[in-house]
Design a protein around this motif. Structure first.
Motif, PDB file in Angstrom:
ATOM      1  N   ILE A  56      19.360 -21.032 -12.717  1.00  0.00           N
ATOM      2  CA  ILE A  56      18.480 -20.216 -13.241  1.00  0.00           C
ATOM      3  C   ILE A  56      17.135 -20.932 -13.535  1.00  0.00           C
ATOM      4  O   ILE A  56      16.064 -20.426 -13.467  1.00  0.00           O
ATOM      5  CB  ILE A  56      19.244 -19.686 -14.687  1.00  0.00           C
ATOM      6  N   ARG A  57      17.220 -22.167 -13.761  1.00  0.00           N
ATOM      7  CA  ARG A  57      16.185 -22.896 -14.378  1.00  0.00           C
ATOM      8  C   ARG A  57      15.274 -23.214 -13.076  1.00  0.00           C
ATOM      9  O   ARG A  57      14.012 -23.558 -13.205  1.00  0.00           O
ATOM     10  CB  ARG A  57      16.487 -24.265 -15.174  1.00  0.00           C
ATOM     11  N   ASP A  93      12.722 -27.256 -23.185  1.00  0.00           N
ATOM     12  CA  ASP A  93      12.756 -28.678 -23.101  1.00  0.00           C
ATOM     13  C   ASP A  93      14.036 -29.391 -22.840  1.00  0.00           C
ATOM     14  O   ASP A  93      15.227 -28.622 -23.219  1.00  0.00           O
ATOM     15  CB  ASP A  93      12.425 -29.222 -24.776  1.00  0.00           C
ATOM     16  N   PRO A  94      14.354 -30.119 -21.896  1.00  0.00           N
ATOM     17  CA  PRO A  94      15.507 -30.435 -21.506  1.00  0.00           C
ATOM     18  C   PRO A  94      16.659 -31.081 -22.522  1.00  0.00           C
ATOM     19  O   PRO A  94      17.565 -30.792 -22.385  1.00  0.00           O
ATOM     20  CB  PRO A  94      15.160 -31.677 -20.512  1.00  0.00           C
ATOM     21  N   ILE A 126      16.016 -20.004  -9.404  1.00  0.00           N
ATOM     22  CA  ILE A 126      15.329 -18.447  -9.868  1.00  0.00           C
ATOM     23  C   ILE A 126      14.285 -18.488 -10.682  1.00  0.00           C
ATOM     24  O   ILE A 126      13.592 -17.680 -10.645  1.00  0.00           O
ATOM     25  CB  ILE A 126      16.536 -17.679 -10.414  1.00  0.00           C
ATOM     26  N   ARG A 127      14.231 -19.474 -11.433  1.00  0.00           N
ATOM     27  CA  ARG A 127      13.127 -20.073 -12.232  1.00  0.00           C
ATOM     28  C   ARG A 127      12.742 -18.687 -13.327  1.00  0.00           C
ATOM     29  O   ARG A 127      11.885 -18.283 -13.586  1.00  0.00           O
ATOM     30  CB  ARG A 127      11.928 -20.388 -11.546  1.00  0.00           C
ATOM     31  N   VAL A 128      13.761 -18.574 -14.287  1.00  0.00           N
ATOM     32  CA  VAL A 128      13.759 -17.368 -15.193  1.00  0.00           C
ATOM     33  C   VAL A 128      13.194 -18.068 -16.643  1.00  0.00           C
ATOM     34  O   VAL A 128      13.815 -19.038 -16.835  1.00  0.00           O
ATOM     35  CB  VAL A 128      15.035 -16.787 -15.337  1.00  0.00           C
ATOM     36  N   GLU A 129      12.121 -17.491 -17.188  1.00  0.00           N
ATOM     37  CA  GLU A 129      11.622 -17.912 -18.402  1.00  0.00           C
ATOM     38  C   GLU A 129      12.552 -17.260 -19.350  1.00  0.00           C
ATOM     39  O   GLU A 129      13.157 -16.152 -19.399  1.00  0.00           O
ATOM     40  CB  GLU A 129      10.291 -17.620 -18.401  1.00  0.00           C
ATOM     41  N   LEU A 172      19.770 -35.541 -13.554  1.00  0.00           N
ATOM     42  CA  LEU A 172      19.499 -35.421 -12.233  1.00  0.00           C
ATOM     43  C   LEU A 172      18.661 -34.158 -11.582  1.00  0.00           C
ATOM     44  O   LEU A 172      18.018 -34.348 -10.748  1.00  0.00           O
ATOM     45  CB  LEU A 172      21.006 -34.775 -11.687  1.00  0.00           C
ATOM     46  N   TRP A 173      18.843 -32.999 -12.367  1.00  0.00           N
ATOM     47  CA  TRP A 173      17.895 -31.791 -11.749  1.00  0.00           C
ATOM     48  C   TRP A 173      16.439 -32.278 -12.442  1.00  0.00           C
ATOM     49  O   TRP A 173      15.405 -31.789 -11.585  1.00  0.00           O
ATOM     50  CB  TRP A 173      18.421 -30.759 -12.363  1.00  0.00           C
TER      51      TRP A 173
END
Length: 215
Positions: A183-184, A196-197, A187-190, A118-119
């Motif tokens: 987070i993914r 990869d999903p 916030i988009r933390v690497e 879904l995301w």
């Protein structure tokens, strides 16, 4: 008498401009795509700004309509929010309900794959971002989030777990997946933001399964 001939009211221009708006429901030709356009604009606005910073005026501007028309269809900003996220998110969960069926020892992977999917889908990601970003700092949005998650997802999983703490187990599993999404995608933390999903599913599914059926 001023000699002015009687009339039924001011003549409408070909596109309806200048004609007085009648109370009640708008004509079908006018309403056909307007409501959907407002909902599309609302999802984009709530996704980008969150609930608090989004206004009915901003939604109307993005949809290319007057604010009064937004109020006509939905009444309040709360109702616009509820309609925008539920119309997009609810049917998707309904369609994917069979994913949560099957052997109980595989439901963790199926649940993980469904939520991650879904995301990863841009169509469903927008209303999800709108919900999550808004629910963080607004109780109205949080209540909609709880209703969607509890009513359309957790109750279906809890019903399959013949355990005294089934509700807590389902909530822990959901918390695991919502946290990853935050987070993914928010916030988009690497490196999680670019992972990869399939790798995420492979690593997380056993943890979700443990929440649901582990000791």
């Amino acid at each position: 008498m001023n000699g002015t001939p009687a009339s039924d009211g001011p003549a409408a221009s070909p596109d309806g401009a200048g004609a007085p708006r009648r109370r009640g429901r708008p004509p079908a030709a006018e309403s056909a795509g307007t409501r959907d356009r407002i909902l599309d604009a609302a999802r984009e606005e709530f996704s980008a700004r969150g609930y608090e910073k989004t206004s009915v005026r901003g939604i109307a501007k993005a949809a290319g309509v007057d604010s009064a028309l937004v109020h006509h269809y939905f009444g309040t900003k709360e109702r616009v929010f509820e309609a925008a996220v539920e119309v997009a998110f609810g049917p998707v969960i309904d369609e994917r309900e069979p994913v949560l069926e099957g052997p109980l020892d595989e439901v963790g992977e199926r649940m993980t794959r469904m939520i991650i999917g879904l995301w990863e889908n841009p169509v469903t990601r927008t209303p999800l971002l709108a919900i999550v970003r808004s629910a963080v700092d607004n109780e109205t949005a949080a209540a909609v989030f709880r209703r969607l998650v509890a009513g359309q997802l957790l109750t279906r999983i809890t019903g399959r777990l013949d355990l005294p703490d089934a509700e807590l187990r389902a909530e822990l599993a959901a918390a695991q997946l919502v946290g990853i999404a935050m987070i993914r995608h928010v916030i988009r933390v690497e490196p999680l933001a670019s992972a990869d999903p399939e790798d995420i599913v492979r690593r997380v599914a056993p943890v979700v399964q443990g929440h649901l059926t582990g000791p």
